[in-house]
Enzyme design. Structure first.
Site, short mmCIF file in Angstrom:
data_model
loop_
_atom_site.label_atom_id
_atom_site.label_comp_id
_atom_site.label_asym_id
_atom_site.label_seq_id
_atom_site.Cartn_x
_atom_site.Cartn_y
_atom_site.Cartn_z
N LEU A 164 0.85 -1.20 0.00
CA LEU A 164 0.00 0.00 0.00
C LEU A 164 0.89 1.25 0.00
CD1 LEU A 164 -2.91 1.29 0.45
CD2 LEU A 164 -2.44 1.12 2.90
N THR A 165 1.81 1.30 0.96
CA THR A 165 2.64 2.49 1.19
C THR A 165 3.55 2.80 0.01
OG1 THR A 165 2.58 2.00 3.54
CG2 THR A 165 4.32 3.48 2.80
N PRO A 207 6.60 6.00 -1.45
CA PRO A 207 7.52 6.99 -0.89
C PRO A 207 6.81 8.28 -0.45
CG PRO A 207 8.49 5.98 -2.83
CD PRO A 207 7.11 5.42 -2.71
N GLY A 227 2.20 7.71 2.99
CA GLY A 227 2.30 6.85 4.18
C GLY A 227 0.99 6.87 4.93
N ILE A 286 7.88 -2.33 2.29
CA ILE A 286 7.03 -3.50 2.09
C ILE A 286 7.62 -4.70 2.83
CG2 ILE A 286 5.88 -4.99 0.40
CD1 ILE A 286 5.03 -1.91 0.49
N GLY A 315 19.47 -3.21 34.51
CA GLY A 315 20.56 -2.24 34.69
C GLY A 315 21.52 -2.28 33.51
N GLY A 316 22.81 -2.14 33.79
CA GLY A 316 23.82 -2.09 32.72
C GLY A 316 23.76 -3.32 31.81
N GLU A 363 1.16 -0.39 10.17
CA GLU A 363 -0.30 -0.61 10.11
C GLU A 363 -1.05 0.56 10.76
OE1 GLU A 363 -2.08 -4.32 9.93
OE2 GLU A 363 -0.30 -5.35 9.20
N SER A 409 0.43 5.62 15.82
CA SER A 409 -0.45 5.87 16.99
C SER A 409 -1.33 7.09 16.73
CB SER A 409 0.40 6.10 18.24
OG SER A 409 1.03 4.89 18.59
N1 CAA Z 1 -13.59 0.08 6.23
C1 CAA Z 1 -14.14 0.19 5.01
N2 CAA Z 1 -14.11 1.34 4.29
C2 CAA Z 1 -13.52 2.40 4.87
C3 CAA Z 1 -12.94 2.36 6.15
C4 CAA Z 1 -13.00 1.13 6.84
N3 CAA Z 1 -12.46 1.00 8.06
N4 CAA Z 1 -12.42 3.55 6.45
C5 CAA Z 1 -12.67 4.35 5.38
N5 CAA Z 1 -13.32 3.64 4.44
C6 CAA Z 1 -13.80 4.14 3.14
C7 CAA Z 1 -14.72 5.31 3.36
O1 CAA Z 1 -16.06 4.89 3.56
C8 CAA Z 1 -14.56 6.06 2.05
O2 CAA Z 1 -15.24 5.40 0.99
P1 CAA Z 1 -16.44 6.12 0.13
O3 CAA Z 1 -15.91 7.46 -0.26
O4 CAA Z 1 -16.67 5.17 -1.01
O5 CAA Z 1 -17.60 6.17 1.07
C9 CAA Z 1 -13.08 5.89 1.74
O6 CAA Z 1 -12.70 4.68 2.39
C10 CAA Z 1 -12.22 7.04 2.19
O7 CAA Z 1 -12.34 7.13 3.58
P2 CAA Z 1 -11.76 8.39 4.41
O8 CAA Z 1 -12.37 9.65 3.85
O9 CAA Z 1 -11.95 8.08 5.85
O10 CAA Z 1 -10.21 8.36 4.01
P3 CAA Z 1 -9.01 9.31 4.47
O11 CAA Z 1 -8.24 9.68 3.27
O12 CAA Z 1 -9.51 10.39 5.37
O13 CAA Z 1 -8.04 8.30 5.27
C11 CAA Z 1 -7.12 7.13 7.15
C12 CAA Z 1 -8.38 7.59 6.37
C13 CAA Z 1 -7.72 6.45 8.37
C14 CAA Z 1 -6.21 8.24 7.57
C15 CAA Z 1 -6.35 6.11 6.27
O14 CAA Z 1 -5.69 6.76 5.23
C16 CAA Z 1 -5.36 5.30 7.09
O15 CAA Z 1 -5.72 4.32 7.72
N6 CAA Z 1 -4.05 5.69 7.02
C17 CAA Z 1 -2.99 4.88 7.62
C18 CAA Z 1 -2.41 3.97 6.59
C19 CAA Z 1 -1.84 2.74 7.19
O16 CAA Z 1 -2.31 2.22 8.19
N7 CAA Z 1 -0.81 2.21 6.54
C20 CAA Z 1 -0.26 0.95 6.94
C21 CAA Z 1 0.57 0.41 5.85
S1 CAA Z 1 0.56 -1.36 5.80
C22 CAA Z 1 1.68 -1.90 6.94
O17 CAA Z 1 2.18 -1.19 7.73
C23 CAA Z 1 1.92 -3.37 6.90
C24 CAA Z 1 3.20 -3.77 7.54
O18 CAA Z 1 4.23 -3.77 6.95
C25 CAA Z 1 3.19 -4.28 8.91
#
Ligand code: CAA
Length: 386
Positions: A125-126, A128, A131, A157, A337-338, A361, A364
């Protein structure tokens, strides 16, 4: 209300604990030092059903419930957090969304090799420039003769270097620049080129890489509907975060157990550290916070298992458990400790490994945003408007 695990849940927990003690724990320090992905481990985990704990048996999994899977993750992460994240991403972020959003044909095609541990999964997903603002991703997918042409680059990734199956997100509607217009695709390792590996603070037995993709894939690789990929990503992370929370509990528990055992042995001023009230209080707080974190994790896992809403509860579990892990791994070093600051004992590794659970994921800050939107009923309010 019933706080007892079922006999099957206890059995799987014991299986994972025994395996982790015998096959992971004795090697974890070496994998950390050598920054080595333990490839030899995953076929063994696959043979025990632990690469597809909560995948139905008809798709090659162990057919257990989601709570069992979460219990397994705690045990694996207690022994080695890198193994914990590899299995968490593989299962929660790849196999489960394909099961949930895939057609029968896609499930039969992509899930069994994952569930049997023959193919490791990666979640791409992520990017450059994208994020926390995951919806701004720029990788593109266009429908051409012959299938979808997917191009772009991804960053951070997990397991990309080992993965045979990628759940990758790309923009199918070039007129959009936010969450709308994103679609999800299932790719093979051969469609993706790994271009760089990160050097990290911890989690050295897990790999984290940059990838580029420039491939044409058949139309059967579009997961769910075109333009609905962001919802797939968000729903996947709602469940995935429970797994990361379990990983954090596992790391915190490892630190607590090491600190407790050391306090019962080490003597200063003529008595064991465990007899000093200052150390007793540290251990009491660790034990309490770990219990509280685990209860949040199990509540979220149970809700997901029952098909009930769990986004807020999963975010709370991850937020709390990751902060407990960061705080209490530091306290474990303090008990040592140390010696705790040296590589002679494992607590410095737990401290380094814990930090990432507050970042991946969803940081915080993002967990607080997800919780706040839920408790205030503001979920759909655009971030840009404040
Ligand atoms: N379930 C289903 N749909 C959802 C949802 C959910 N929990 N949350 C949002 N949506 C849908 C919304 O309904 C909306 O859809 P429609 O327009 O069709 O109705 C759409 O998604 C957009 O939603 P938002 O307006 O809420 O989106 P946003 O741009 O404001 O972003 C956010 C929300 C929560 C900030 C999101 O971008 C987010 O979670 N960001 C963090 C990203 C992240 O966690 N990355 C992790 C990378 S993976 C990883 O880390 C794996 C690893 O290696 C361990």
């Amino acid at each position: 209300m019933d706080f007892e695990l079922t006999p099957e849940q206890r059995e799987i927990q014991a299986l994972a604990r025994d395996f982790a003690q015998a096959e992971i724990d004795p090697h974890a320090a070496e994998w950390d030092r050598e920054q080595r992905f333990p490839s030899e481990l995953y076929p063994k985990l696959g043979a025990l059903g632990l690469m597809g704990v909560c995948v139905p048996d008809q798709y090659g999994g162990a057919g257990a419930d989601f709570v069992s899977y979460i219990l397994v993750l705690e045990e694996l992460a207690r022994a080695d957090a890198g193994v914990g994240v590899t299995v968490a991403v593989h299962t929660s972020a790849v196999a489960l969304p394909i099961l949930r959003f895939g057609t029968d044909e896609q499930r039969a095609r992509f899930v069994p090799p994952l569930a049997r541990g023959e193919s490791i999964g990666a979640f791409a997903l992520t990017e450059p420039e994208s994020g926390s603002d995951a919806g701004s991703l720029r990788s593109a997918a266009t429908l051409e003769t012959g299938g979808w042409h997917i191009s772009g680059s991804k960053r951070f990734i997990t397991s990309a270097r080992q993965a045979g199956t990628f759940l990758l997100f790309a923009r199918t509607d070039p007129a959009t620049s936010n969450a709308g217009g994103v679609s999800a695709f299932v790719l093979d390792g051969a469609h993706v080129e790994v271009t760089r590996d990160e050097e990290k603070l911890g989690l050295h037995s897990s790999t984290t890489s940059d990838v580029v993709v420039d491939a044409v894939v058949d139309e059967g690789r579009l997961l769910h509907q075109e333009g609905k990929g962001f919802a797939v990503a968000m729903a996947t992370l709602d469940g995935g975060r429970i797994g990361i929370a379990a990983q954090a509990v596992g790391i915190a528990r490892a630190a607590f157990e090491a600190a407790r055992d050391y306090a019962l042995e080490r003597k200063q001023f003529g008595k064991r550290l465990a007899e000093f009230q200052a150390i007793q209080h540290k251990l009491a707080d660790m034990s309490m916070e770990i219990d509280a974190a685990r209860l949040l994790v199990l509540r979220a896992a149970w809700l997901k298992q029952e098909g009930l809403p769990h986004a807020e509860e999963g975010a709370k579990a991850k937020l709390f458990a990751s902060e407990v892990a960061r705080r209490q791994t530091a306290e474990a070093i303090q008990v040592f400790g140390g010696y705790g600051y040296t590589k002679e004992y494992p607590v410095e590794r737990y401290y380094r490994d814990a930090k990432i659970t507050e970042i991946y994921e969803g940081t915080s800050e993002i967990q607080r945003l997800v919780i706040a939107r839920s408790i205030l009923g503001l979920r759909r309010q655009a971030l840009a408007s404040g």
